[in-house]
Design a protein around this motif. Sequence first.
Motif, mmCIF file in Angstrom:
data_model
loop_
_atom_site.group_PDB
_atom_site.id
_atom_site.type_symbol
_atom_site.label_atom_id
_atom_site.label_comp_id
_atom_site.label_asym_id
_atom_site.label_seq_id
_atom_site.Cartn_x
_atom_site.Cartn_y
_atom_site.Cartn_z
ATOM 1 N N LEU A 103 0.828 -1.198 0.000
ATOM 2 C CA LEU A 103 0.000 0.000 0.000
ATOM 3 C C LEU A 103 0.867 1.255 0.000
ATOM 4 N N HIS A 104 0.459 2.248 -0.802
ATOM 5 C CA HIS A 104 1.038 3.583 -0.705
ATOM 6 C C HIS A 104 0.147 4.502 0.109
ATOM 7 N N ASP A 105 -1.107 4.131 0.253
ATOM 8 C CA ASP A 105 -2.057 4.922 1.036
ATOM 9 C C ASP A 105 -1.901 4.538 2.510
ATOM 10 N N ILE A 106 -1.215 5.374 3.270
ATOM 11 C CA ILE A 106 -0.957 5.055 4.676
ATOM 12 C C ILE A 106 -2.258 5.000 5.466
ATOM 13 N N PRO A 136 4.147 9.440 14.790
ATOM 14 C CA PRO A 136 4.884 10.404 13.953
ATOM 15 C C PRO A 136 6.361 10.055 13.821
ATOM 16 N N GLU A 137 6.949 9.569 14.912
ATOM 17 C CA GLU A 137 8.380 9.264 14.895
ATOM 18 C C GLU A 137 8.681 8.115 13.923
ATOM 19 N N THR A 189 9.867 12.426 6.217
ATOM 20 C CA THR A 189 9.002 13.602 6.179
ATOM 21 C C THR A 189 8.161 13.621 7.448
ATOM 22 N N PRO A 190 7.832 14.811 7.970
ATOM 23 C CA PRO A 190 7.069 14.865 9.228
ATOM 24 C C PRO A 190 5.607 14.480 9.019
ATOM 25 N N PHE A 191 5.053 13.818 10.013
ATOM 26 C CA PHE A 191 3.671 13.370 9.991
ATOM 27 C C PHE A 191 2.973 13.769 11.280
ATOM 28 N N GLU A 192 1.654 13.903 11.161
ATOM 29 C CA GLU A 192 0.797 14.027 12.333
ATOM 30 C C GLU A 192 -0.126 12.826 12.344
ATOM 31 N N VAL A 193 -0.303 12.221 13.506
ATOM 32 C CA VAL A 193 -1.199 11.083 13.663
ATOM 33 C C VAL A 193 -2.262 11.468 14.679
ATOM 34 N N ILE A 194 -3.515 11.444 14.246
ATOM 35 C CA ILE A 194 -4.601 11.863 15.126
ATOM 36 C C ILE A 194 -5.674 10.783 15.189
ATOM 37 N N SER A 195 -6.459 10.812 16.230
ATOM 38 C CA SER A 195 -7.597 9.902 16.371
ATOM 39 C C SER A 195 -8.859 10.629 15.954
ATOM 40 N N HIS A 196 -9.662 9.936 15.129
ATOM 41 C CA HIS A 196 -10.940 10.493 14.692
ATOM 42 C C HIS A 196 -12.001 9.435 14.979
ATOM 43 N N GLY A 197 -12.683 9.590 16.095
ATOM 44 C CA GLY A 197 -13.604 8.539 16.538
ATOM 45 C C GLY A 197 -12.798 7.292 16.878
ATOM 46 N N THR A 198 -13.113 6.200 16.202
ATOM 47 C CA THR A 198 -12.386 4.946 16.434
ATOM 48 C C THR A 198 -11.266 4.754 15.427
ATOM 49 N N ARG A 199 -11.045 5.745 14.546
ATOM 50 C CA ARG A 199 -10.076 5.592 13.474
ATOM 51 C C ARG A 199 -8.824 6.407 13.745
ATOM 52 N N THR A 200 -7.712 5.929 13.179
ATOM 53 C CA THR A 200 -6.451 6.662 13.182
ATOM 54 C C THR A 200 -6.267 7.311 11.818
ATOM 55 N N VAL A 201 -5.955 8.598 11.828
ATOM 56 C CA VAL A 201 -5.767 9.346 10.589
ATOM 57 C C VAL A 201 -4.334 9.881 10.553
ATOM 58 N N VAL A 202 -3.685 9.689 9.410
ATOM 59 C CA VAL A 202 -2.292 10.092 9.245
ATOM 60 C C VAL A 202 -2.215 11.196 8.197
#
Length: 251
Positions: free
Chosen positions: A193-196, A226-227, A235-248
Amino acid sequence: MINVTNLSYAVDGTQILNDVDLSIKRGGITALIGPNGAGKSTLLHCISGLNTLSGGSVQIDGHDPVLMPSRARAKLVALLQQTPHVVSRLRVRDLVAFGRWPHHRGRATAQDSVLVDEALHAFALETFADRPIETLSGGQRQRAFLAMTYAQDTPWMLLDEPLNALDPKHARDLMVRLHGMTRETTRSIVIVLHDINAAAGWADHIVAMKDGRVVAHDAATTFLTPENLNTVFDTPFEVISHGTRTVVAAI
């Protein structure tokens, strides 16, 4: 289980994979992620037995895929490549039926027909069954090749970037279907997958690759920080929680 030990692979003197060690347990979805040129597709092809290794070994459920007779290997592992060949004027149903060939060798039974119908249904292709494959859109055609791979009825499915040519709706739909298959059947899926975010949403485990090596292998929920993503993709990333999902998101 898939066991990869000290695997190396080179082409014309250029090293593509270096000392890869990896174990993938049965069940669920394992996503191979990493930057372009990391060796993800090459590793998938080595696992399938398509590539002859320069060194090391691969075992799938205790079998060496390179040494197995082709018919036996085709009953153990199914590989969908990035750019499968399209045969002109071939109906979708006939394409999907090719997945049954290792089982019946030209003498199809009623059970083979049932499994072809199940594969068409699994990828929502019933209404396209009698259409020539070249009349489909890129996304529909991709689903047809996935259905052929599914019809092969193997415990292991290896999928090389199957989200190519799919819009966001159909990409999500496909990942939902694949995720469900690993829960409802005994199939195990290894997918490039390329779609993280597809990996974050649907993969059980993530194998991260960089420069021809495996740099991390962990549960998706543990790996996605992120690390870790910064280390793999530079490249820098942000990882957040959206409901029950993880969004990168790259930032």
